[in-house]
Every structure is written in C-alpha cells, then in structure tokens.
Design a protein around this motif. Structure first.
Motif, mmCIF file in Angstrom:
data_model
loop_
_atom_site.group_PDB
_atom_site.id
_atom_site.type_symbol
_atom_site.label_atom_id
_atom_site.label_comp_id
_atom_site.label_asym_id
_atom_site.label_seq_id
_atom_site.Cartn_x
_atom_site.Cartn_y
_atom_site.Cartn_z
ATOM 1 N N LEU A 73 95.193 5.290 73.417
ATOM 2 C CA LEU A 73 94.607 4.381 72.440
ATOM 3 C C LEU A 73 95.151 4.769 71.072
ATOM 4 O O LEU A 73 95.223 5.957 70.758
ATOM 5 C CB LEU A 73 93.081 4.500 72.432
ATOM 6 C CG LEU A 73 92.350 4.309 73.765
ATOM 7 C CD1 LEU A 73 90.844 4.413 73.551
ATOM 8 C CD2 LEU A 73 92.711 2.989 74.401
ATOM 9 N N LYS A 75 95.689 3.548 66.671
ATOM 10 C CA LYS A 75 95.422 2.675 65.539
ATOM 11 C C LYS A 75 96.615 2.722 64.600
ATOM 12 O O LYS A 75 97.296 3.751 64.499
ATOM 13 C CB LYS A 75 94.165 3.131 64.781
ATOM 14 C CG LYS A 75 92.917 3.137 65.639
ATOM 15 C CD LYS A 75 91.662 3.375 64.814
ATOM 16 C CE LYS A 75 91.226 2.090 64.167
ATOM 17 N NZ LYS A 75 89.768 2.114 63.819
ATOM 18 N N VAL A 85 94.721 8.071 69.101
ATOM 19 C CA VAL A 85 93.401 8.684 68.996
ATOM 20 C C VAL A 85 92.903 9.243 70.330
ATOM 21 O O VAL A 85 92.071 10.140 70.359
ATOM 22 C CB VAL A 85 92.358 7.713 68.407
ATOM 23 C CG1 VAL A 85 92.724 7.353 66.977
ATOM 24 C CG2 VAL A 85 92.219 6.470 69.253
ATOM 25 N N ASP A 97 84.330 -0.881 73.832
ATOM 26 C CA ASP A 97 83.856 -1.315 72.532
ATOM 27 C C ASP A 97 83.353 -2.732 72.757
ATOM 28 O O ASP A 97 83.880 -3.684 72.216
ATOM 29 C CB ASP A 97 84.954 -1.330 71.490
ATOM 30 C CG ASP A 97 86.313 -0.932 72.069
ATOM 31 O OD1 ASP A 97 87.041 -0.285 71.379
ATOM 32 O OD2 ASP A 97 86.631 -1.342 73.208
ATOM 33 N N TYR A 101 85.093 -6.630 69.046
ATOM 34 C CA TYR A 101 86.536 -6.542 69.158
ATOM 35 C C TYR A 101 86.973 -5.107 69.414
ATOM 36 O O TYR A 101 86.302 -4.156 69.038
ATOM 37 C CB TYR A 101 87.184 -7.067 67.872
ATOM 38 C CG TYR A 101 86.754 -8.484 67.554
ATOM 39 C CD1 TYR A 101 87.305 -9.552 68.260
ATOM 40 C CD2 TYR A 101 85.794 -8.744 66.590
ATOM 41 C CE1 TYR A 101 86.909 -10.851 67.999
ATOM 42 C CE2 TYR A 101 85.387 -10.050 66.318
ATOM 43 C CZ TYR A 101 85.954 -11.092 67.030
ATOM 44 O OH TYR A 101 85.554 -12.376 66.782
ATOM 45 N N ASP A 103 88.656 -1.746 68.780
ATOM 46 C CA ASP A 103 88.941 -1.040 67.530
ATOM 47 C C ASP A 103 90.307 -0.355 67.564
ATOM 48 O O ASP A 103 90.769 0.162 66.557
ATOM 49 C CB ASP A 103 87.834 -0.025 67.222
ATOM 50 C CG ASP A 103 87.924 1.214 68.077
ATOM 51 O OD1 ASP A 103 88.251 1.080 69.278
ATOM 52 O OD2 ASP A 103 87.692 2.316 67.556
ATOM 53 N N CYS A 104 90.932 -0.338 68.736
ATOM 54 C CA CYS A 104 92.210 0.333 68.933
ATOM 55 C C CYS A 104 93.095 -0.539 69.797
ATOM 56 O O CYS A 104 92.607 -1.412 70.506
ATOM 57 C CB CYS A 104 92.006 1.629 69.717
ATOM 58 S SG CYS A 104 91.156 2.900 68.843
ATOM 59 N N MET B 137 78.949 5.030 71.569
ATOM 60 C CA MET B 137 80.126 4.203 71.291
ATOM 61 C C MET B 137 80.391 4.118 69.802
ATOM 62 O O MET B 137 81.530 4.185 69.358
ATOM 63 C CB MET B 137 79.908 2.794 71.842
ATOM 64 C CG MET B 137 80.066 2.705 73.342
ATOM 65 S SD MET B 137 79.778 1.006 73.853
ATOM 66 C CE MET B 137 79.937 1.166 75.622
ATOM 67 N N TYR B 141 83.818 5.152 67.810
ATOM 68 C CA TYR B 141 84.456 4.345 66.761
ATOM 69 C C TYR B 141 84.715 5.162 65.508
ATOM 70 O O TYR B 141 85.813 5.181 64.964
ATOM 71 C CB TYR B 141 83.535 3.198 66.343
ATOM 72 C CG TYR B 141 83.582 1.966 67.164
ATOM 73 C CD1 TYR B 141 84.071 1.974 68.456
ATOM 74 C CD2 TYR B 141 83.136 0.764 66.638
ATOM 75 C CE1 TYR B 141 84.104 0.823 69.205
ATOM 76 C CE2 TYR B 141 83.162 -0.389 67.378
ATOM 77 C CZ TYR B 141 83.638 -0.353 68.665
ATOM 78 O OH TYR B 141 83.657 -1.496 69.390
ATOM 79 N N ALA B 147 90.019 10.251 62.961
ATOM 80 C CA ALA B 147 91.283 10.794 63.461
ATOM 81 C C ALA B 147 92.462 10.233 62.667
ATOM 82 O O ALA B 147 93.410 10.959 62.342
ATOM 83 C CB ALA B 147 91.442 10.499 64.943
#
Lengths: 246, 246
Positions: A73, A75, A85, A97, A101, A103-104, B137, B141, B147
């Motif tokens: 995963l 970002k 991450v 998630d 949506y 997040d990654c 969760m 996030y 990170a």
DNA sequence: CGTTTTTTTGATAATAATCAAATTATGTGG
DNA sequence: CCACATAATTTGATTATTATCAAAAAAACG
C-alpha cells in the motif's frame, strides 16, 4: 533453510498468538471468517506482478485477503514523492477503509492471488468483525514499529530491520537465538525492487544500494542475483537493527 | 476563533463520517458502546499531566477512551531514542492491544480523564466490536499519513503538517478554503513540549525550534508564550505541508 | 527573586540526498 | 544461443539537510 520475504505462516502466527490468551479451544471469529470466504459475493482474483489493485481515492467497495503472493500500500505526494506504508503477505487483509474511499493505492509486488470480499457481506457478519478487528490491530502494531524505523533509525538500521523482518522467529521479543550456534545462516528472497524498498524505508534508491553493498563488504550478507540475500550470521545482522542494547 | 490542539469534536467527526455511507438512521455499534460505558467493570479515571498510564510490555488488561485531555503513545529504543507514534484526543481509544502485552507506553500530555474498560467486558460484547474496528481503522489511516510525514517530508513540512492537523475543517480533502478571505487566522494551543513534538515528528528539539522561529520570521505564524500558535494565514501554512501541488 | 527547566540560537559535523556515470541484469529478435 | 537494447543497480563526487555540541535567553516555579 530458505524462505521468502513474505511468510506463508503469518496468518497462522496471528491466529496462534491471538489464541494464546484464550482458554477456549479455537478462535471465535475465525469460523465466521471461514464462512465468509465461501460467501456469495466473495470471489478469487489473480494479479500479475506490479498490477494496481486500486488507486488512492477510489471508492472502497471490497475487502481483500492475500492468499498467495505479496502486495504493498502506498501514498503519493503531489510532487511525486512516494511512501510505501505497508507490505503485505498471505493472510493479510487490506482495503478495509470501508467507509468511503481508499486512503492508499494498492499494488502487487509479485504475481498474487487474493480473495475479494464484498463490503455488504463483511458488514452483514457481526461475527466476522472480531477477525477484522484483530487484523486492524495487527496493522496498527506493525505501523507503530514502522514509525520508529522511519522516525528514529539510521539508513543502516532501516535496511537491517527490513531484512530481519523476513527471518522467521528471529529478531522479535520471543527470539531464542540461533538453533545452531555455528550455522546461523538464512536466506531472504526480496520480492521488491530497490525503489520499492527505498520508498518503504524512507530512503533513496542509492542509499539502499550503498547500505547493501556495505553489508556485503563487511561480510554480514551475500547476494545472489540482486534479489536473494543470504545472511551469514543472523545475530550479527540483528545487532545492526538498533533494537539491541549492545 | 480559538481551539485546542486536541479537538473536542473528533469523536463526533468519526461518528458522522462513519454514518455518511449508511442509510440507517443511527450508528449501529455505538449503542452497544454506549452501554459498555455504563458497564460493571468500566470506571472513570483522572490523570495529571505527564502521568504514565502504562508501560510498553505491561500486561494489557484494559482499554481506554479519552473523555477529556490528551495522551500520547510512544516506543523507546534501548539507547534512549524515542518515537511518539500516536497523539490522541477526546473520543480516541487506545490500549486495545488486548492480546498480550502493550506494544507502546502511554502517557498523558495534559491532565486527562479517561474511561477504563475491562478486557472481559469488551470481549463479551460482540456488538461493540464494530466500534472497535472503526477506531482501529481510523488509527491505521492516521498512521499511514504519519508514515508519509516521517518517511518523505522535510522538517519544515513536518512542522507545518503538525500545526495544520489541529485546524478544524482545513487541510483535509474536504477543505473548502477560508470562510473569510481577508481573515484566515487560527489559533492552536500546543499541549506538547518541544521535545514531545520532536519525538512525534522524527526530528530533534533544536530543529523543531528553528523551524518555528523561521515561520515566525517569515510571518506565517506568531507565538504567544511558546505553546500558543497564532496562524496568520491558514492557507499559507497549508501550502508548506507538502500536500499541495503548487 | 533566585533557581531550575525549557526554549532558542549559533557553529560545526554527520548523514543521507542529489547529480552523474558506469556496471550489471533482463528481455528480445535474429 | 547470442548480440543488442533497455532497465535496474551500483558506484563516485558533491551538496543539502538535519543532528550534534555548546551556550545564551526566556519561561516556569517555588
């Protein structure tokens, strides 16, 4: 002894450690999870290496469980900087998630098979929630360790920690030392490119390469074809992770 | 407009965002959670500033929910390096490493009131699990974002991101820009020492201090008594976080 | 009001990033 | 199977960023 960098046994480990506190014979939530695996909306999907499973910002409709292979995963910052991450292996859950949506972004590292659960099914099964909770907690743990790595460890310590992560039963709090004092070798199959490693460890590709070369020069490790690391003495490598007093 | 660095409204935010996907009128798991708050084994505890709630390695018997105040979770390396892995405010849950032992130490930042749930009660309530899952969760996030900060952001960007975190409704994907174009000010009450900030941001105390001084010099912020930051133009600060293209 | 702690500032050093080039691996078509 | 093209990795030289060491200034506390 050889093992891949993505332990086949991680799911099992999580299960057993979860049980260790309980006096009941079997895991409670896992039966429910097992039945979810056979639910109507659940399908099995295969991906090639470096396939994108979903992008950051995509609507989160599904939950994924890796059966075999590995994924990451990550970002992105708008200027292109990337942070990986999480690195995930068999038994690991991701994509949960489920509120809105992702997040990654999620991408495979090697060819991978995953179970794809529909949000509806997972939400409907209250019993499966406990498995979900346990997985989420496990990820929080992993992220805590990674925050220490990113925030406080040197480049050398980061690479050493990364390699140790894939050595079973070693480097953890439960480590009993080498089973054979005279032969403390191990082999790690890296399923990641140097760039992926760098983006996971918060370093540049050059720094990762330099550290690996230096470890080679110092006789800590040996390479076979860039992606196979033979650790000469696991204990020596472990000393370089920053997790030990001496 | 003034607000503390630990939003009173965070619990509410989490709840509403969780609901936005659902067509049912109210949160499902939260009724169960509410009843847990009044359970037999649940007690209310107050702590002074900088009290240790538990140490890394302690047996995990309880789950905590912050009612008011703030706390941090941190890990130590044997040579004394510290990484603060989470900063928590009202509504946030922690200590739910319920399997065996706490993976982090927990310490208050300011005087704090918390609800202490017993492991037994939480485990017994399957309905409460969904609230637990949602909280876990949410933490995953937050850790992903952190990170990125630790792995890929500059010292300047880290401090800017840290300050922006405590400005309500700004800097997130939902940010609508300033409500008043000509007066885009905000006040952040820092409930952390420079050392705590540095250990959270993966920097040294000197670097944090220098960045703050530089932001002051450039007119981005203004200080009142070291721990109260007045942001002159929130948008300008936001541009410094690294999260924006231009 | 003096003492202690925290924060700020300055000078220098260390670590890792950047820029550039060489080397090694991988893949393809003949 | 080999020559060539392409991609990934390694190595080198230099720069930039942040840490470290040291001291001054400001704030907090009794």
């Amino acid at each position: 002894m050889a093992y891949t960098s993505f332990r086949e046994d991680r799911a099992e480990q999580g299960r057993s450690s979860a049980n260790s506190r309980s006096t009941t014979p079997g895991p409670r939530g896992d039966d429910a999870w097992e039945s979810l695996r056979n639910a109507q909306g659940t399908r099995r999907q295969t991906y090639a290496a470096h396939d994108v499973i979903y992008f950051e910002g995509d609507e989160a409709k599904n939950l994924y469980e890796i059966v075999s292979g590995a994924a990451m995963l990550y970002k992105l910052l708008p200027d292109g900087r990337r942070q990986v991450v999480e690195v995930l292996g068999p038994g690991d859950l991701f994509g949960f998630d489920m509120d809105t949506y992702h997040d990654c972004s999620a991408e495979t590292l090697v060819s991978t098979t995953a179970l794809v659960f529909s949000r509806r099914d997972v939400e409907a099964s209250t019993a499966a929630q406990s498995h979900l909770t346990r997985c989420a907690m496990q990820q929080v743990y992993a992220m805590h360790d990674h925050a220490v790595l990113l925030g406080r460890k040197s480049a050398y310590e980061r690479v050493a920690s990364f390699l140790m992560r894939f050595v079973p039963d070693r480097g953890t709090v439960h480590c009993q030392g080498p089973s054979d004092e005279d032969n403390d070798q191990g082999t790690v199959q890296l399923n990641m490119t140097r760039q992926e490693m760098a983006d996971y460890l918060g370093l540049t590709i050059e720094t990762v390469s330099r550290v690996i070369s230096d470890m080679k020069r110092k006789g800590v490790i040996r390479l076979e074809k860039h992606d196979k690391v033979i650790i000469n003495r696991i204990c020596s490598l472990c000393q370089l992770t920053g997790a030990h007093a001496d």
